[in-house]
Design an enzyme around this catalytic site. Structure first.
Site, PDB file in Angstrom:
ATOM      1  N   MET A 142     -62.427  72.750 -94.091  1.00  0.00           N
ATOM      2  CA  MET A 142     -62.972  73.949 -94.714  1.00  0.00           C
ATOM      3  C   MET A 142     -61.927  75.034 -94.927  1.00  0.00           C
ATOM      4  O   MET A 142     -62.227  76.087 -95.489  1.00  0.00           O
ATOM      5  CB  MET A 142     -64.107  74.510 -93.846  1.00  0.00           C
ATOM      6  CG  MET A 142     -65.323  73.625 -93.774  1.00  0.00           C
ATOM      7  SD  MET A 142     -66.214  73.608 -95.343  1.00  0.00           S
ATOM      8  CE  MET A 142     -67.371  72.264 -95.020  1.00  0.00           C
ATOM      9  N   HIS A 172     -52.920  65.932 -84.723  1.00  0.00           N
ATOM     10  CA  HIS A 172     -54.039  66.679 -84.160  1.00  0.00           C
ATOM     11  C   HIS A 172     -54.025  66.598 -82.637  1.00  0.00           C
ATOM     12  O   HIS A 172     -53.284  65.810 -82.055  1.00  0.00           O
ATOM     13  CB  HIS A 172     -55.380  66.136 -84.679  1.00  0.00           C
ATOM     14  CG  HIS A 172     -55.711  66.575 -86.070  1.00  0.00           C
ATOM     15  ND1 HIS A 172     -55.202  65.940 -87.184  1.00  0.00           N
ATOM     16  CD2 HIS A 172     -56.490  67.591 -86.539  1.00  0.00           C
ATOM     17  CE1 HIS A 172     -55.659  66.537 -88.279  1.00  0.00           C
ATOM     18  NE2 HIS A 172     -56.440  67.539 -87.913  1.00  0.00           N
ATOM     19  N   LYS A 176     -59.231  64.523 -80.575  1.00  0.00           N
ATOM     20  CA  LYS A 176     -59.774  64.060 -81.860  1.00  0.00           C
ATOM     21  C   LYS A 176     -60.038  62.561 -81.785  1.00  0.00           C
ATOM     22  O   LYS A 176     -59.187  61.786 -81.348  1.00  0.00           O
ATOM     23  CB  LYS A 176     -58.821  64.390 -83.007  1.00  0.00           C
ATOM     24  CG  LYS A 176     -59.414  64.100 -84.384  1.00  0.00           C
ATOM     25  CD  LYS A 176     -58.595  64.724 -85.487  1.00  0.00           C
ATOM     26  CE  LYS A 176     -59.162  64.415 -86.868  1.00  0.00           C
ATOM     27  NZ  LYS A 176     -60.531  64.939 -87.024  1.00  0.00           N
TER      28      LYS A 176
END
Length: 284
Positions: A142, A172, A176
């Site tokens: 996003m 990451h 994750k």
């Protein structure tokens, strides 16, 4: 008889009715808390619901308790109770949970912003079916910056369509659970589409042993997991005598929260359909 409060002006009532009422899934997680903080800081949004899994230690607590504040919104596991006052659900959870949430959103006429990653093709088809009835923004990332980066990658792929090998490297945090990241895969999709290729046919996700020379039509992926890395993505276009790197590095999840609120605002003008951040940002 209706009793009015003289301390509440018509302007206050108008502003309250214009607020976007938002529920947050995974409210006690890291992303959930970031979203709650962002919603409380936005003057055009209001926290209307907070959801988490049944039996979790935060169930029943005020959703803003972690900030030392009282929102008046308890964290609940009952989906319908958590969504009853919401116009939009923001969901950054797991694929199975998100699908269950969207089914209830469709029944209740609640829009959705989905940042969950790791969906299978059949699960994506289910989401598209839900979007026949409600408006959904779904994007693996996003962040406004990431989505501008995707547009830059499309332009670069067109210009560097021959003579350049393409590799995508992502990093990451240790928690994750899916790899490559949804953002890395979206980068690959954007590049492959710009080149007229099918990512399913040209992606290379692992190399080990004697692999032979690199197929020039392939798009390679490399994954790093460790520490508390929020999210780093680099696309390498390696040619003869030069290489171009386009990178995006996240230092805070606040960028995902702010992008999610832009998606919420975009949905205010939509009845139904499946959208992504390119639609939200006008990058088509």
């Amino acid at each position: 008889m209706r009793v009015t409060d003289p301390s509440v002006s018509p302007a206050d009532v108008s502003h309250a009715s214009a607020l976007r009422r938002i529920a947050v899934a995974g409210a006690s997680g890291r992303m959930g808390r970031m979203l709650i903080e962002a919603i409380r800081s936005a003057d055009d949004c209001r926290l209307a619901g907070a959801l988490d899994v049944a039996g979790g230690p935060s169930i029943g607590l005020d959703a803003a308790a972690f900030l030392g504040l009282a929102s008046g919104v308890p964290i609940v596991s009952d989906l319908r109770a958590g969504l009853q006052d919401a116009q939009v659900l923001i969901d950054f959870t797991r694929p199975e949970g998100t699908l269950a949430h969207l089914a209830v959103c469709r029944d209740m006429g609640v829009q959705a912003v989905v940042g969950t990653t790791g969906f299978s093709e059949s699960q994506k088809a289910q989401i598209a079916e839900f979007a026949r009835d409600i408006a959904i923004v779904m994007a693996p990332n996003m962040s406004v910056g990431v989505n501008v980066t995707l547009k830059l990658l499309e332009m670069a792929a067109h210009a560097l369509s021959t003579g350049y090998d393409i590799e995508i490297v992502e990093a990451h945090h240790r928690h994750k659970v899916d790899a490559p990241s949804g953002t890395a895969l979206q980068m690959g999709e954007v590049i492959a589409q710009a080149l007229g290729r099918d990512l399913k046919e040209c992606a290379v996700y692992a190399r080990e042993g004697v692999t032979g020379e690199r197929d020039p039509s392939s798009i390679g992926f490399a994954t790093i997991r460790g520490g508390d890395i929020v999210g780093d993505h680099t696309v390498l276009f390696a040619g003869t005598g030069e290489r171009i790197e386009i990178s995006h590095k996240s230092s805070s999840r606040v960028t995902y929260a702010q992008g999610s609120l832009r998606a919420v605002r975009f949905l205010a003008g939509q009845q139904a359909g499946l959208f992504d951040m390119a639609d939200v940002l006008g990058l088509r």
